[in-house]
Each structure stands twice: as C-alpha cells, then as structure tokens.
Design an enzyme around this catalytic site. Structure first.
Site, PDB file in Angstrom:
ATOM      1  CE  LYS A 189      -1.400   2.656   3.101  1.00  0.00           C
ATOM      2  NZ  LYS A 189      -1.130   3.847   2.266  1.00  0.00           N
ATOM      3  CD  GLU A 265      13.782   0.535   8.765  1.00  0.00           C
ATOM      4  OE1 GLU A 265      14.298   1.463   9.435  1.00  0.00           O
ATOM      5  OE2 GLU A 265      14.288  -0.590   8.685  1.00  0.00           O
ATOM      6  CB  CYS A 299      13.251   9.188   8.513  1.00  0.00           C
ATOM      7  SG  CYS A 299      13.672   7.920   7.344  1.00  0.00           S
ATOM      8  CD  GLU A 401      11.037  12.398  11.790  1.00  0.00           C
ATOM      9  OE1 GLU A 401      11.845  11.990  10.961  1.00  0.00           O
ATOM     10  OE2 GLU A 401       9.885  11.956  11.891  1.00  0.00           O
TER      11      GLU A 401
HETATM   12  P1  ADP Z   1       3.936  10.714   7.108  1.00  0.00           P
HETATM   13  O1  ADP Z   1       3.783  11.612   8.287  1.00  0.00           O
HETATM   14  O2  ADP Z   1       5.291  10.619   6.555  1.00  0.00           O
HETATM   15  O3  ADP Z   1       2.878  10.897   6.056  1.00  0.00           O
HETATM   16  P2  ADP Z   1       2.578   8.402   8.044  1.00  0.00           P
HETATM   17  O4  ADP Z   1       3.085   7.506   9.107  1.00  0.00           O
HETATM   18  O5  ADP Z   1       1.339   9.190   8.297  1.00  0.00           O
HETATM   19  O6  ADP Z   1       3.808   9.303   7.685  1.00  0.00           O
HETATM   20  O7  ADP Z   1       2.359   7.605   6.692  1.00  0.00           O
HETATM   21  C1  ADP Z   1       3.198   6.584   6.242  1.00  0.00           C
HETATM   22  C2  ADP Z   1       2.360   5.511   5.591  1.00  0.00           C
HETATM   23  O8  ADP Z   1       1.460   5.006   6.563  1.00  0.00           O
HETATM   24  C3  ADP Z   1       1.502   5.990   4.432  1.00  0.00           C
HETATM   25  O9  ADP Z   1       1.445   4.957   3.464  1.00  0.00           O
HETATM   26  C4  ADP Z   1       0.146   6.181   5.070  1.00  0.00           C
HETATM   27  O10 ADP Z   1      -0.904   6.036   4.152  1.00  0.00           O
HETATM   28  C5  ADP Z   1       0.141   5.031   6.052  1.00  0.00           C
HETATM   29  N1  ADP Z   1      -0.796   5.178   7.173  1.00  0.00           N
HETATM   30  C6  ADP Z   1      -1.122   6.290   7.854  1.00  0.00           C
HETATM   31  N2  ADP Z   1      -2.027   6.002   8.820  1.00  0.00           N
HETATM   32  C7  ADP Z   1      -2.257   4.668   8.755  1.00  0.00           C
HETATM   33  C8  ADP Z   1      -3.079   3.746   9.486  1.00  0.00           C
HETATM   34  N3  ADP Z   1      -3.846   4.140  10.499  1.00  0.00           N
HETATM   35  N4  ADP Z   1      -3.041   2.440   9.133  1.00  0.00           N
HETATM   36  C9  ADP Z   1      -2.258   2.018   8.126  1.00  0.00           C
HETATM   37  N5  ADP Z   1      -1.467   2.828   7.401  1.00  0.00           N
HETATM   38  C10 ADP Z   1      -1.461   4.132   7.701  1.00  0.00           C
END
Ligand code: ADP
Length: 498
Positions: A189, A265, A299, A401
């Site tokens: 995903k 990560e 990161c 960050e």
């Molecule tokens: P960033 O702040 O870099 O956008 P996130 O941790 O929000 O980092 O997002 C990283 C990945 O995690 C993306 O693919 C995002 O769609 C996914 N993501 C965010 N929230 C969820 C969740 N509750 N469950 C699964 N995947 C998630």
C-alpha cells in the site's frame, strides 16, 4: 505491460501520465471494488496529474487472496528463478529510469537529479536481493551423537507493506525485493500522495516475469481501511512499515492480536556533530547534503547541528554562503536544489517549528518564511533553506522531526558533553560526525545510540548495508544481508539417529 502505464483511452501521447491509473491485484489492473477514485497532485503547482483507485477493505482482501494463492507456488520456485526475475526487474527499472524519475518528481516534488539517483538506488535493491536470494544458507548445528540438528530458512509467507511518500521508488523495492527473493508474496500500500511510482515499478515487475499475485499494489486515500486488513488478516504473516513513529506505534499495538511479525522504519532526529579537527569545507557540504536533500523530508537527515565553538564562525560563514546560492523551484527546473514540500500540512509544521524557535530565542540567520504564501494562493508549498542559531533543547526543532529545510545549530566545547546531548532523544535512527581523528571517530561511533552512524559521510545509505534504527526509530533492518531475514523464518529440525 503497458496496461497500467499506457495512456487511458481519452488521453493522448506515449506518456507515463495517463488520466486514470489502475491498481494491481492478482496480476490484473483494476479499479477499486467500490468504484471510487481520488486525484494525485503535483506538489509544485497543485495540478492533478493522475486519478487512481481509492481502494477499501474489499480490495485489500482480494489482494490478500491473490498473494496467498500465489505464495503456494512462488515458495516452491528455485532461488535462481527468483534471482532471474529480480535481476530482470532491475534491468527494466534502469531502462525506464528517465520516465520513472520524471514521474517521481511530478508526484513527490524532489529535484529531478535526486529523483534519478533514487531510481538507480531503487533498482539497486532489486539487483542486490537477486544476488542475496541465492545465498540464504541454513546451518548444521553441532550436537550430540544421538541427533543431527539442522536449521533451515523458509519464506515467512504473505507480506503486507506500507510505504511513505518521501521516497516513492526506493521504498517499494527495499521492501518488495527482499520479500520476493525470500519466496514471499507481497501486498503493498503506497502512500496516498505518491502511488504512481509504486504502480509503475510493479508493472515493470510483472514484465520482468513475476507471476500474478506475487506483487500486488492497493492504492487508497483511506490508509486505515487497507492497513486494518493487512494487520488483522491472519494470512498476512509479516507487516513491514515505513512512516511516522506515531502510526508505527499504532500498528505495533494492533499487530499483537495475531502476534504478527513487524518490521518498522520510523522517525529520526539525527545529531550532526562537527569537531574542531574536522575538514570544515567538507563538513559544510555534508551538512547541506544531509539537511537539504529532498527539502529536508528524510528520516535520516540532520536535525540538530552541534558545531565546536572554535570552528563555529568559519562553519557558519561557509554554510550561509552556500545556502544563499541554493536555487528553489519545481523539481523539473534546471539546477534546482530545493523543491516544494509535499503539502500544506508539511508546510504548517515547518512554520510552527520556526515560530517556536524564534519565540524561544533562536536567531533566524536566513530563510524563515514560506515563499508565495501557499496557504492563500494554493501554489506549491515552497520553504527556503533556513538556518537558526542559538537553539536550545526546549525548542521543537531540537526534539521533534521538522521534516523541512530547517537547520538548527548550536555550539559545544567538550566531546563527552556533545555525545550526551546527541543521545538525548527517544529517536535512534541516524547520527553524523565530522572529524579527522581516527581514534575519536571509532570512539564516537561506538558511543552514539543510533542504528546508522555516518562519519564524514552525510548520505550513508547503500543497498549493501543494513538500514534501521534503535529506540523509538524502529524494529528490524532493511538492506544488506540482514534485510532478507525480515522475510524468513528459521526452522530447527532435530533428526534422531537411533
Ligand atoms: P507521514 O507523516 O510521513 O505521512 P505516516 O506515518 O502518516 O507518515 O504515513 C506513512 C504511511 O502510513 C503511508 O502509506 C500512510 O498512508 C500510512 N498510514 C497512515 N495512517 C495509517 C493507518 N492508520 N493504518 C495504516 N497505514 C497508515
């Protein structure tokens, strides 16, 4: 190929930019089961560059079905078969480098020069794990005369992968290539902001000979719905995630239900230390490369800069001159070094950190204000490279960050003092130091509580070495010979000799 990447019927030209893209499930391009779509934007000008399927739980379940079915035969292939497909994948990514790099810049914003380097790096993981797939050795363990003890390595099973937007190409191969090399199948995903590189790379994977269902891509603007399936479906044996510590923590908790294996990560807050015996010119170039690459949206980028008091003046003078020369603009413009931030949310965080530092006594030496008032005009979120001196530990820039081109800097005098400041973080991903003293280099490399230490090296990531953090920066390692073991289960077999 060409099903996903070819222009849709209503668009023109042989371009990697069709109006409508499909996701990839069980080897077939398709829309979301519920028929929903969402737009992907170019962060430089907010234009819509593609429409992609907005997948939901049903699509994720279909992908798990496809990956589970494909696993039955993929696990039986020889390491050479898997190596051949991965090597071909590498060759195809390289052959399509320019087109994928342009796609990457369009959906993510980074300068084209960096996008090209990222595509090479992404291809590198496919090649490295093509090679590693043939070197997954078991063991014969010395035991008693009554038994023979063996350890075999078997593929862990179906893998769920969730990737972020800051490296839309390399994150795909860094997870998918070792999993596929190990004999696993994958449902990936991608981040909602950057699904296009993932789709293009997966299509090249199909063309390289990966059988249907071995690599599935589910695009969605509703990450939680798809993520929940990957977490809760018992058939998914490993979940590999790159993203924020906040989301990683949530996934870690939810994975306890099936005691699912996790590879995480997460965020970082890298200290960047310049000793008084450093080559200052090289330290300044290193600081620029570490901090401003991808507009500070990495990161492992330097977040806290500690410069020895005796060399601070020289360091700052050179740094400000160099920063003053940096060109800001769309990633496709010539010689641009700073592209747009990913979106307004990212911009707001950077602005908040700079305002907080100002309020607490930090001196903004250059930059500090968004360009073009993106909130009001709807233009891309451009923030200039910013240097803030006299920062202190209470400031947000020093603890959280920032994920933007902001370089906070302070002085120190003593080696043990600076090591203790550097380690004062709940993050533990990457740390940097500049010194020409070999004994000191060894000493501090041992003392820094980080998974990656770059000594006189601002961009230490290579495919051959393990990438990952300690403390709240994550679990497990990607890359290197270690990376494939995230997707293997060791099995101990005791053979009685009576
Ligand atoms: P960033 O702040 O870099 O956008 P996130 O941790 O929000 O980092 O997002 C990283 C990945 O995690 C993306 O693919 C995002 O769609 C996914 N993501 C965010 N929230 C969820 C969740 N509750 N469950 C699964 N995947 C998630």
């Amino acid at each position: 190929m060409r099903q996903l990447l070819s222009p849709a019927a209503d668009s023109t030209g042989d371009d990697l930019k069709p109006d409508r893209w499909n996701m990839l499930v069980g080897g077939s391009p398709r829309g979301a089961a519920a028929g929903r779509t969402y737009p992907v934007h170019n962060p430089a000008d907010r234009s819509v560059i593609a429409i992609v399927p907005d997948g939901e739980a049903e699509d994720a379940v279909d992908a798990v079905d496809a990956a589970s079915e494909a696993f039955v035969s993929w696990r039986e292939t020889t390491p050479l078969d898997r190596a051949t497909a991965l090597r071909t994948w590498h060759d195809l990514i390289r052959a399509h480098k320019e087109r994928i790099a342009r796609l990457l810049t369009e959906e993510q914003g980074k300068p084209l020069r960096e996008a090209r380097a990222e595509v090479d790096f992404a291809a590198g993981y496919a090649l490295w794990y093509a090679e590693e797939s043939r070197r997954v050795y078991g063991e014969i363990v010395p035991s008693t005369p009554e038994r023979r003890a063996l350890v075999m390595q078997q593929p862990a099973g179906v893998v769920g992968a969730i990737t972020p937007w800051n490296f839309p190409a390399v994150m795909i191969t860094r997870k998918a290539a070792p999993a596929i090399a190990a004999g696993c199948t994958v449902i990936l995903k991608p981040a909602e902001e950057t699904p296009l590189c993932a789709l293009a790379l997966a299509e090249l994977g199909m063309e390289a000979g990966l059988p249907s269902g071995v690599l599935n891509i589910v695009t969605t603007n509703q990450p939680e719905k798809v993520g929940t399936v990957l977490l809760e479906d018992e058939r998914v044996k490993v979940l590999t995630f790159t993203g924020s510590t906040e989301v990683g923590r949530r996934l870690y908790g939810a994975a306890s239900r099936h005691i699912k294996r996790l590879s995480l990560e997460l965020g970082g807050h890298a200290p960047f230390i310049v000793f008084d015996d450093a080559d200052i010119e090289s330290a300044v170039e290193g600081a620029i490369a570490s901090k401003f690459r991808n507009s500070g949206q990495t990161c492992i980028c330097g977040n806290r800069f500690f410069v020895h008091a005796d060399v601070m003046d020289e360091f700052l003078k050179r740094l400000l001159k160099r920063v003053g020369e940096m060109k800001i603009g769309a990633g496709t413009d010539q010689n641009v070094e700073i592209g747009p931030l990913i979106n307004d949310q990212g911009l707001r965080k950077v602005e908040e950190h700079v305002a907080d530092a100002r309020a607490l006594g930090g001196r903004v030496l250059c930059g500090g204000e968004a360009l073009g008032h993106s909130h009001e005009t709807g233009a891309g979120a451009f923030f200039p490279p910013t240097v803030i001196s006299e920062v202190t530990a209470e400031m947000k820039v020093f603890r959280e960050e920032t994920f933007g081109p902001v370089l906070p800097i302070c002085t120190y005098r003593d080696e043990s003092e600076v090591i203790s400041h550097a380690n004062d973080s709940f993050y533990g991903l990457a740390a940097y130091a500049y010194t020409r003293n070999l004994a000191r280099a060894y000493r501090i490399a041992e003392k820094l509580d980080y998974g990656i230490v770059g000594i006189n090296d601002p961009v230490p990531t290579i495919v051959e070495a393990p990438f990952g953090g300690v403390k709240e920066s994550g679990l497990g390692r990607e890359g290197g010979r270690q990376g494939i073991h995230e997707y293997l289960e060791p099995k101990y077999v005791s053979l009685g000799m009576s």
